[in-house]
Design an enzyme around this catalytic site. Structure first.
Site, PDB file in Angstrom:
ATOM      1  N   HIS A 140       0.942  -1.339   0.165  1.00 11.66           N
ATOM      2  CA  HIS A 140      -0.054  -0.008   0.087  1.00 11.66           C
ATOM      3  C   HIS A 140       1.022   1.191  -0.130  1.00 11.66           C
ATOM      4  CE1 HIS A 140      -4.564   1.449   1.043  1.00 11.66           C
ATOM      5  NE2 HIS A 140      -3.631   2.041   0.360  1.00 11.66           N
ATOM      6  N   ILE A 141       1.639   1.446  -1.087  1.00  8.79           N
ATOM      7  CA  ILE A 141       2.637   2.559  -1.169  1.00  8.79           C
ATOM      8  C   ILE A 141       2.256   3.427  -2.393  1.00  8.79           C
ATOM      9  CG2 ILE A 141       4.347   1.320  -0.076  1.00  8.79           C
ATOM     10  CD1 ILE A 141       5.628   0.919  -2.906  1.00  8.79           C
TER      11      ILE A 141
END
Lengths: 372, 372
Positions: B336-337
């Protein structure tokens, strides 16, 4: 110079065509040796009834002894980078051999002066891999900027679930490839500005790239008309041919896209890397020899630059897990897969087969060495 | 409804400005609580002399007990997804609290009806992460197509140097994102067609994408004028709003870009995945809940589709190394970057601070919930 044999005079199409016709009439199909299975391109060979195909049956590079035996009397051979085409092979083949087709862009494995002397035509497969390699240039630029090695490993190792990985406003942050309202300019640099570089530049335009710098080969002359047209097409604030010094100092994303060889050996060395911006990213998809691996590892470790994305490494494939670049978290390496797509490899195989037929039947070859 | 307190009537700018002036005159600076260090955005807070800043001093989410203690008498608070803004917090704060600013696009941690009731303004940070997430959409599409998980791991494990990895014409091949002369069309599909989808589409145009399909939210009406304009701008052969069935059947690259929640739960399930092309790639950068993880793992294992690239996974961050998707070689996962770039997170932090000031001094907030 002529050997005096009809079948070894392929540069003379009418004679060669005669040879082909004679072969047909006498029901002797020309033999071709294929040094490796060509996957989905094989039907192009297997469906032809006017040739005799001899195929290396295993899923590895063909053995030399097999090749030297099978090539006897062959009219053509389809080779790869690992198959040396030298006097030994020609002697084994005998006077019928009239075409060598390599499924590669490089041709360092072929003795070209000898081929010219024997009037054996040589085909290769340039250009068709431009788009596949440009794709991977963009991929590696994004991966190197976004800390993808570490991010991918974190999930793979199950550490995403562990308390030692906790979100914070700047965790896993890296420099953004695209522009933002508060960071509205980006300079992309190309060491070498051929087809792949230009295809990569085109892909980066919608990311908001504003400036493009490149170095040309010392033997090439500046092409200001081409550059002005490219700058206008891409609506860039600047597109300039510059010296390596300025390329290093100003690029946010720098792509190494020169040929290999002595002239470009270690062009990217410690001195070059020291000039680069601390938040910049280096991508190499051309030849490992252009970048000094030790200097790059130091540059990453000491944060002279932000990250690197490599499809090629000097000394590949003998790159072990304790290679300084493999150990470096800010370095993303993939194993020379730049052209590895089904579409492109099929195009390369198809072109190699068409080159083979062109040479075999005295017709035009789609990409013939020495015929530009 | 009004509480009758001047300081809790921030929707009335003249009164609020009066409050601010009174604060200045009486040399009582409004207190703001910042629940996490904001990195390079901190000077925007620290340089202001007209507020009193109370900052959680550690590099982890702030403790509830600390927040409940510090918020007493505060006029504003800057929170994150992990900080619940509920009755308990408002009771601890007391009547001075007039603004809650969250550094996030989501606001499920804030009791909005309660905020409306107490006339406390709420700021959030939409839009600014569009470009960063679109970048990672392109990255994951390329990585999933080009077998990047396996390729990266091969080098990392030192297997590039070992005989078990030998080059062959189709080793590590995957579907090519860009078009080639022999494969001249590509269809990109978007499940949800908001800002990030459109920014992703723009990035893919130079790869030679020819067709674009998308599904709209059931509550939205088709916008044929917008679609015609987009199709013309991008010189696409087609740009169409379609049903999910056709999206699944025709997309070569499919991006999941819907919001999360009950309405989109498992929209991508086994039935959807079974309709997809065997050489297609799925990318999810929105919410894990939209994709059924077990179905996707089966689809990859049984080769219903070629590969997947995920920035989000249902149940994250509790995704261990034996999660079926983590174990799947054709699945690339990053933690989740999507918005994790310095530029975008700085923009988010800056916007959160500006929202805070807007609420504090009764001025406009760059992004205020309930004020569209």
């Amino acid at each position: 110079m002529s050997t005096g044999l009809i079948s070894s005079s392929p540069n003379s199409p009418p004679t060669a065509r005669l040879t082909s016709i004679v072969s047909h009439l006498s029901n002797v199909r020309p033999k071709v040796v294929i040094c490796r299975h060509l996957g989905p391109a094989m039907p192009l060979l297997e469906d032809r009834k006017d040739i005799e195909v001899v195929l290396w049956p295993e899923d590895r590079s063909c053995e030399r002894s097999w090749l030297l035996e099978q090539i006897k009397g062959a009219a053509g051979v389809l080779v790869f980078l690992s198959d040396r085409v030298n006097e030994e092979l020609l002697e084994a083949a005998g006077p019928n051999l009239r075409v060598v087709s390599t499924m590669s862009v490089g041709y360092e494995h072929i003795d070209l002066p000898l081929m010219a002397q024997r009037k054996i035509r040589v085909g290769y497969t340039p250009d068709v891999l431009t788009e596949a390699v440009a794709d991977i240039c963009v991929m590696l630029a994004l991966m190197a900027g976004r800390n993808d090695g570490a991010a991918y490993s974190l999930v793979k190792n199950g550490d995403w679930a562990k308390p030692k990985y906790a979100w914070s406003p700047f965790t896993f942050c890296g420099p953004q490839l695209s522009v933002t309202p508060s960071s509205p300019t980006r300079t992309v640099g190309f060491l070498g500005f051929g087809r792949i570089a230009q295809a990569t530049l085109a892909r980066l335009i919608p990311f908001g790239i504003t400036h493009c710098l490149y170095t040309g080969s010392p033997s090439s002359r500046p092409d200001t008309a081409r550059d002005a047209a490219l700058q206008a097409t891409h609506k860039l604030k600047a597109l300039e041919r510059v010296e390596a010094d300025r390329l290093a100092r100003e690029s946010d994303i720098l792509f190494v896209l020169t040929p290999g060889g002595a002239e470009t050996y270690h062009l990217v060395d410690a001195a070059f890397l020291r000039k680069m911006k601390p938040m910049s990213v280096l991508v190499n998809t051309s030849r490992g020899s252009v970048v000094d691996s030790d200097a790059l590892a130091t540059a990453l470790r000491e944060k002279w630059i932000w990250g690197a994305g490599l499809d090629v490494v000097e000394g590949e494939p003998l790159i072990s897990e304790d290679h300084p670049l493999v150990k470096e978290p800010q370095c993303v390496i993939v194993p020379h897969i730049g052209s590895a797509t089904f579409q492109t490899r099929l195009d390369m195989a198809t072109r190699a087969i068409k080159n083979l037929y062109g040479g075999l039947f005295g017709e035009e070859m789609p990409a013939e060495l020495g015929k530009q």
